[in-house]
Motif scaffolding. Structure first.
Motif, PDB file in Angstrom:
ATOM      1  N   ASP A  67       0.848  -1.176   0.000  1.00 51.74           N
ATOM      2  CA  ASP A  67       0.000   0.000   0.000  1.00 51.74           C
ATOM      3  C   ASP A  67       0.898   1.245   0.000  1.00 51.74           C
ATOM      4  N   VAL A  68       0.491   2.285  -0.729  1.00 52.88           N
ATOM      5  CA  VAL A  68       1.311   3.500  -0.827  1.00 52.88           C
ATOM      6  C   VAL A  68       0.443   4.723  -0.494  1.00 52.88           C
ATOM      7  N   PRO A  69       0.157   4.927   0.797  1.00 55.87           N
ATOM      8  CA  PRO A  69      -0.655   6.079   1.182  1.00 55.87           C
ATOM      9  C   PRO A  69       0.135   7.383   1.254  1.00 55.87           C
ATOM     10  N   TYR A  70       1.455   7.271   1.249  1.00 56.25           N
ATOM     11  CA  TYR A  70       2.329   8.432   1.413  1.00 56.25           C
ATOM     12  C   TYR A  70       3.064   8.716   0.113  1.00 56.25           C
ATOM     13  N   MET A  71       3.104   9.977  -0.279  1.00 58.67           N
ATOM     14  CA  MET A  71       3.890  10.386  -1.443  1.00 58.67           C
ATOM     15  C   MET A  71       4.878  11.459  -1.009  1.00 58.67           C
ATOM     16  N   ARG A  72       6.106  11.340  -1.503  1.00 53.25           N
ATOM     17  CA  ARG A  72       7.134  12.322  -1.179  1.00 53.25           C
ATOM     18  C   ARG A  72       6.864  13.637  -1.932  1.00 53.25           C
ATOM     19  N   PRO A  73       6.968  14.766  -1.265  1.00 48.08           N
ATOM     20  CA  PRO A  73       6.741  16.035  -1.958  1.00 48.08           C
ATOM     21  C   PRO A  73       7.836  16.315  -2.984  1.00 48.08           C
ATOM     22  N   ASP A  74       7.490  17.081  -4.013  1.00 51.27           N
ATOM     23  CA  ASP A  74       8.449  17.412  -5.064  1.00 51.27           C
ATOM     24  C   ASP A  74       9.675  18.133  -4.508  1.00 51.27           C
ATOM     25  N   SER A  75       9.482  18.857  -3.406  1.00 50.30           N
ATOM     26  CA  SER A  75      10.600  19.602  -2.815  1.00 50.30           C
ATOM     27  C   SER A  75      11.695  18.685  -2.300  1.00 50.30           C
ATOM     28  N   LEU A  76      11.385  17.390  -2.126  1.00 50.71           N
ATOM     29  CA  LEU A  76      12.370  16.426  -1.638  1.00 50.71           C
ATOM     30  C   LEU A  76      12.713  15.383  -2.710  1.00 50.71           C
ATOM     31  N   ALA A  77      12.514  15.748  -3.968  1.00 51.03           N
ATOM     32  CA  ALA A  77      12.747  14.797  -5.051  1.00 51.03           C
ATOM     33  C   ALA A  77      13.872  15.226  -5.986  1.00 51.03           C
ATOM     34  N   GLY A  78      14.651  16.229  -5.595  1.00 53.88           N
ATOM     35  CA  GLY A  78      15.721  16.712  -6.454  1.00 53.88           C
ATOM     36  C   GLY A  78      17.014  15.937  -6.290  1.00 53.88           C
ATOM     37  N   ASP A  79      17.948  16.187  -7.197  1.00 51.91           N
ATOM     38  CA  ASP A  79      19.248  15.505  -7.179  1.00 51.91           C
ATOM     39  C   ASP A  79      20.053  15.833  -5.923  1.00 51.91           C
ATOM     40  N   THR A  80      19.806  17.001  -5.334  1.00 49.70           N
ATOM     41  CA  THR A  80      20.608  17.438  -4.193  1.00 49.70           C
ATOM     42  C   THR A  80      19.962  17.138  -2.850  1.00 49.70           C
ATOM     43  N   THR A  81      18.778  16.524  -2.874  1.00 51.21           N
ATOM     44  CA  THR A  81      18.085  16.210  -1.617  1.00 51.21           C
ATOM     45  C   THR A  81      18.841  15.127  -0.857  1.00 51.21           C
ATOM     46  N   GLY A  82      19.055  15.340   0.425  1.00 59.44           N
ATOM     47  CA  GLY A  82      19.777  14.381   1.247  1.00 59.44           C
ATOM     48  C   GLY A  82      18.875  13.279   1.790  1.00 59.44           C
ATOM     49  N   THR A  83      19.475  12.135   2.070  1.00 62.59           N
ATOM     50  CA  THR A  83      18.720  11.009   2.619  1.00 62.59           C
ATOM     51  C   THR A  83      18.094  11.362   3.961  1.00 62.59           C
ATOM     52  N   ARG A  84      18.816  12.108   4.786  1.00 64.49           N
ATOM     53  CA  ARG A  84      18.294  12.449   6.108  1.00 64.49           C
ATOM     54  C   ARG A  84      16.978  13.212   5.995  1.00 64.49           C
ATOM     55  N   GLU A  85      16.920  14.176   5.090  1.00 66.12           N
ATOM     56  CA  GLU A  85      15.701  14.957   4.918  1.00 66.12           C
ATOM     57  C   GLU A  85      14.533  14.073   4.478  1.00 66.12           C
ATOM     58  N   VAL A  86      14.805  13.135   3.601  1.00 63.95           N
ATOM     59  CA  VAL A  86      13.779  12.209   3.124  1.00 63.95           C
ATOM     60  C   VAL A  86      13.260  11.344   4.281  1.00 63.95           C
ATOM     61  N   LEU A  87      14.174  10.843   5.096  1.00 66.32           N
ATOM     62  CA  LEU A  87      13.784  10.002   6.225  1.00 66.32           C
ATOM     63  C   LEU A  87      12.975  10.793   7.249  1.00 66.32           C
ATOM     64  N   LEU A  88      13.422  11.979   7.570  1.00 67.63           N
ATOM     65  CA  LEU A  88      12.725  12.786   8.576  1.00 67.63           C
ATOM     66  C   LEU A  88      11.308  13.120   8.130  1.00 67.63           C
ATOM     67  N   HIS A  89      11.132  13.408   6.861  1.00 68.98           N
ATOM     68  CA  HIS A  89       9.789  13.727   6.364  1.00 68.98           C
ATOM     69  C   HIS A  89       8.871  12.513   6.484  1.00 68.98           C
ATOM     70  N   ALA A  90       9.376  11.331   6.116  1.00 64.26           N
ATOM     71  CA  ALA A  90       8.582  10.108   6.238  1.00 64.26           C
ATOM     72  C   ALA A  90       8.291   9.785   7.699  1.00 64.26           C
ATOM     73  N   MET A  91       9.261  10.032   8.587  1.00 60.46           N
ATOM     74  CA  MET A  91       9.045   9.811  10.009  1.00 60.46           C
ATOM     75  C   MET A  91       7.956  10.741  10.547  1.00 60.46           C
ATOM     76  N   ASP A  92       7.997  12.001  10.141  1.00 57.70           N
ATOM     77  CA  ASP A  92       6.979  12.957  10.581  1.00 57.70           C
ATOM     78  C   ASP A  92       5.591  12.514  10.123  1.00 57.70           C
ATOM     79  N   TRP A  93       5.514  12.001   8.898  1.00 58.63           N
ATOM     80  CA  TRP A  93       4.236  11.504   8.392  1.00 58.63           C
ATOM     81  C   TRP A  93       3.757  10.319   9.226  1.00 58.63           C
ATOM     82  N   ALA A  94       4.660   9.391   9.518  1.00 53.30           N
ATOM     83  CA  ALA A  94       4.283   8.235  10.338  1.00 53.30           C
ATOM     84  C   ALA A  94       3.836   8.681  11.731  1.00 53.30           C
ATOM     85  N   ASP A  95       4.557   9.639  12.303  1.00 53.25           N
ATOM     86  CA  ASP A  95       4.187  10.146  13.626  1.00 53.25           C
ATOM     87  C   ASP A  95       2.788  10.754  13.602  1.00 53.25           C
TER      88      ASP A  95
END
Length: 230
Positions: A67-95
């Motif tokens: 199931d894919v209820p969560y989608m990453r925002p475009d602001s975190l989909a660029g070549d320069t986006t760091g893994t930490r930022e991606v993880l924190l956003h997903a964690m915030d969504w889960a929280d």
């Protein structure tokens, strides 16, 4: 028993291997290998988050039972986006959804040869008094033996030690991340970048399971390994 929040990052853009996350590898889309491993170690399917900005990747993941209820925002989909930022956003969504977990398990799709047993071993090594368990493989070059740096005047010097070792076996063990498994303390991740973690525990993996798909050559090697196992 740990309750990991499993995050599989899979953005749509990929320069080395175009559309690699859904490209077929030995008859299956690449992302399916991580979905399958995640399903064997997750105590609850709600703990598996696909972090993607791409509707086609999300569709393929659903075809493979996730199931894919969560989608990453475009602001975190660029070549320069760091893994930490991606993880924190997903964690915030889960929280925000009331999902509880005691560690974060990062499974990058580019490591299709990692096994569920590899992941379980990493989870077994994790405890809340460390920052991260990370999968490693023996380094191809050893800084005490055959890894060199260039001096300001252009000469080579051994990276570590005095350069007197004549056998690789006498050099201290050297490890490199293989990109397959990261078991992360959520509080540590919120406080600092992963590169700053002072308490990292290695989980050693076999070289043949450590292929990290970044180039077409890597893909060819992975296919050859899979074919040899049939």
């Amino acid at each position: 028993m740990h309750r990991p929040l499993i995050i599989i990052p899979a953005r749509g853009g990929s320069k080395g291997i175009p559309r690699k996350n859904i490209k077929l590898l030995d008859g299956k889309p690449l992302i399916a290998y991580s979905i399958e491993v995640a399903g064997t170690v997750a105590p609850d399917r709600d703990l598996i988050i696909l972090s993607t900005d791409d509707a086609e990747i999300a569709r393929v993941a659903r075809e493979w039972g996730l199931d894919v209820p969560y989608m990453r925002p475009d602001s975190l989909a660029g070549d320069t986006t760091g893994t930490r930022e991606v993880l924190l956003h997903a964690m915030d969504w889960a929280d925000s959804r009331g999902i509880t977990y005691d560690c974060v398990l990062l499974l990058q799709p580019t490591s299709p040869l990692r096994t569920a047993d590899d992941v379980r071993k990493a989870l077994d090594l994790y405890s809340p008094d460390i920052d991260m368990v990370v999968s490693v493989v023996e380094s191809a070059a050893n800084p005490y033996y055959d890894c060199f740096e260039t001096t300001p005047d252009g000469f080579l010097r051994i990276s570590k030690g005095d350069g007197s070792l004549t056998r690789r076996q006498d050099a201290p063990d050297a490890w490199q991340y293989n990109g397959a498994i990261y078991v992360i303390n959520p509080e540590s991740l919120r406080q600092m970048p992963m590169g700053a973690f002072p308490r990292r525990i290695p989980m050693i993996m076999k070289r043949e399971n450590s292929i990290d798909l970044d180039t077409p050559l890597d893909w060819t090697i992975a296919e050859a390994i899979m074919n040899s196992r049939k």
